[in-house]
Design an enzyme around this catalytic site. Structure first.
Site, mmCIF file in Angstrom:
data_model
loop_
_atom_site.group_PDB
_atom_site.id
_atom_site.type_symbol
_atom_site.label_atom_id
_atom_site.label_comp_id
_atom_site.label_asym_id
_atom_site.label_seq_id
_atom_site.Cartn_x
_atom_site.Cartn_y
_atom_site.Cartn_z
ATOM 1 N N HIS A 292 0.841 -1.207 0.000
ATOM 2 C CA HIS A 292 0.000 0.000 0.000
ATOM 3 C C HIS A 292 0.871 1.251 0.000
ATOM 4 C CE1 HIS A 292 -3.151 2.845 0.936
ATOM 5 N NE2 HIS A 292 -2.571 3.165 2.076
ATOM 6 N N SER A 293 0.492 2.224 -0.830
ATOM 7 C CA SER A 293 1.093 3.557 -0.819
ATOM 8 C C SER A 293 2.620 3.504 -0.942
ATOM 9 C CB SER A 293 0.658 4.282 0.460
ATOM 10 O OG SER A 293 0.984 5.644 0.413
ATOM 11 N N TYR A 294 3.346 3.978 0.072
ATOM 12 C CA TYR A 294 4.812 4.001 0.004
ATOM 13 C C TYR A 294 5.387 2.588 -0.048
ATOM 14 C CZ TYR A 294 9.460 6.013 0.647
ATOM 15 O OH TYR A 294 10.753 6.428 0.455
ATOM 16 N N ALA A 323 2.761 4.624 -4.317
ATOM 17 C CA ALA A 323 3.510 5.881 -4.457
ATOM 18 C C ALA A 323 4.727 5.722 -5.348
ATOM 19 C CB ALA A 323 3.939 6.371 -3.072
#
Length: 422
Positions: A292-294, A323
């Protein structure tokens, strides 16, 4: 008489100008003094005046909160959701209270991983000495021994720790949406081993030793008599004390320093370390990664460092609002091609769940997570992600079965030809 007035007029005019200049000078001095006073007033510090002490409960029970049967955080007595603004006009105190509750939530999730999911901690670095800072990940009982499937979970950046997607969701919505627990239990039920990474546990925070006060610097000799100078210093010192007592009453926060954890000082380092010491040594034939994300950026960095290993071991990668950036991270053409075939990124979007979206970069397909809230993308994509994993694995197994069948057919034909020759 008139002549006398005429003679006095220039003098009066000069006097008027002089008085105006003096008045203007006084106004300027007052303005300068006012500016100096305002420059000394720190608005943040003003807000700290009369602030309650930063002493907060250490358990959920002491906070008078608990999770109900739906996994929602509720006040034990009123049944109301968590209230951030417990005290009006005290934002810093409310934030500190929220952070204290967050630390309790972190420990609560660790307990769920251990008791509900039957996972155990693995200390990092694996060869840590007794006196160095350490981190840890969580492993299911068969994480290293499962011969078939392994799921690796990588969270985003921030205050979240192992087992969490978003603290805000845990506190304000429920455990299912904010933690990785549903993914872990589903994966175990589907026959996966599971590794839960901890990419934000990068350092040990310790209190800084008290600094000794610096010696006063020598001052230039003054022509004023010593007694007059002392009275002047006392008067100025008293004014300063009264000013600060009136306008500034802050609570001093403890100064700390961070000692990085060896080879785990960042999310990228942590993911690489866990790959080298755990994932690459696992028995699973098919490795699946969810980031997820980073965490997506950290995965792409892993590919940059261990490209061939990842391609040989990883079956599919599910990203949620990742990201990563293949241009800024300077990924190879081979990595980009592989990501197009093996990755899928569920991103925040107003479109319905799984709706294909235009690719931003030539890396992996993007589909809607069915929500515009970044922190909810993982939970909203829950079923789609496991379906994606199953479909990719099914295709791979069909291809392997076909290759095996072709190999057997070829071998059988070769043996038959040799038999006829004999």
């Amino acid at each position: 008489m008139l002549s006398h007035l005429r003679a006095a007029t220039p003098a009066l005019y000069i006097l008027w100008i002089t008085m105006a200049q003096i008045a203007g000078q006084e106004d300027r001095e007052k303005t300068t003094a006012l500016k100096d006073l305002l420059s000394r007033i720190d608005l943040d510090e003003l807000m700290k005046k009369d602030e309650p002490p930063f002493t907060f409960p250490k358990t959920l029970e002491e906070f008078e909160y608990g999770f109900n049967e739906y996994g929602q955080l509720r006040h034990i007595k009123t049944g109301e959701p968590f209230v951030f603004n417990a005290r009006e006009d005290l934002h810093r105190w409310n934030q500190k209270r929220y952070e204290a509750l967050g630390e309790i939530i972190t420990q609560y999730v660790y307990e769920l991983l251990e008791k509900k999911c039957n996972m155990t901690k693995a200390i990092l670095p694996v060869d840590a000495t007794e006196d160095e800072p350490t981190s840890f990940i969580y492993l299911s009982p068969d994480a290293l021994s499962n011969p078939s499937k392994l799921l690796v979970l990588i969270q985003g950046s921030g205050v979240v720790r192992a087992g969490q997607w978003a603290r805000r969701l845990i506190i304000n919505q429920d455990l299912d949406s904010g933690t990785q627990i549903p993914f872990i239990t589903r994966a175990m039920a589907d026959g996966y081993g599971v590794m839960v990474l901890n990419p934000n546990e990068n350092y040990l925070e310790v209190e800084k030793p008290a600094r000794s006060s610096p010696l006063p610097s020598p001052t230039e000799p003054s022509d004023e008599p010593a007694e007059k100078r002392e009275r002047k210093d006392d008067k100025e010192g008293k004014k300063k004390r009264e000013f600060y007592e009136k306008y500034r009453n802050p609570q001093k926060e403890t100064e700390t320093e961070r000692i990085p954890i060896r080879e785990n000082g960042s999310s990228e380092e942590h993911v690489l370390y866990v790959w080298d010491h755990f994932v690459s040594k696992a028995a699973a034939k098919n490795v699946f990664i969810m980031a997820h994300s980073y965490g997506g950026l950290s995965f792409v960095e892993l590919m940059n460092q261990r490209e061939m290993q990842v391609k040989n071991r990883v079956c599919a990668v599910a990203l949620t609002d990742s990201a990563h950036n293949i241009w800024l991270q300077e990924t190879s053409k081979g990595t980009q091609d592989w990501m197009q075939q093996h990755c899928c990124n569920w991103v925040s979007s107003p479109e319905p769940l799984d709706t294909p979206l235009d690719p931003m970069l030539p890396d992996c397909p993007r589909v809607s997570a069915g929500t515009e809230r970044h922190e909810l993308t993982s939970w909203m994509s829950f079923n789609s992600i496991f379906r994606f994993f199953s479909e990719v694995l099914e295709v791979k197994e069909d291809e392997e079965a076909e290759e095996t069948s072709n190999t057997v057919t070829t071998r059988s034909s070769s043996l038959k030809s040799k038999h006829q020759d004999l």
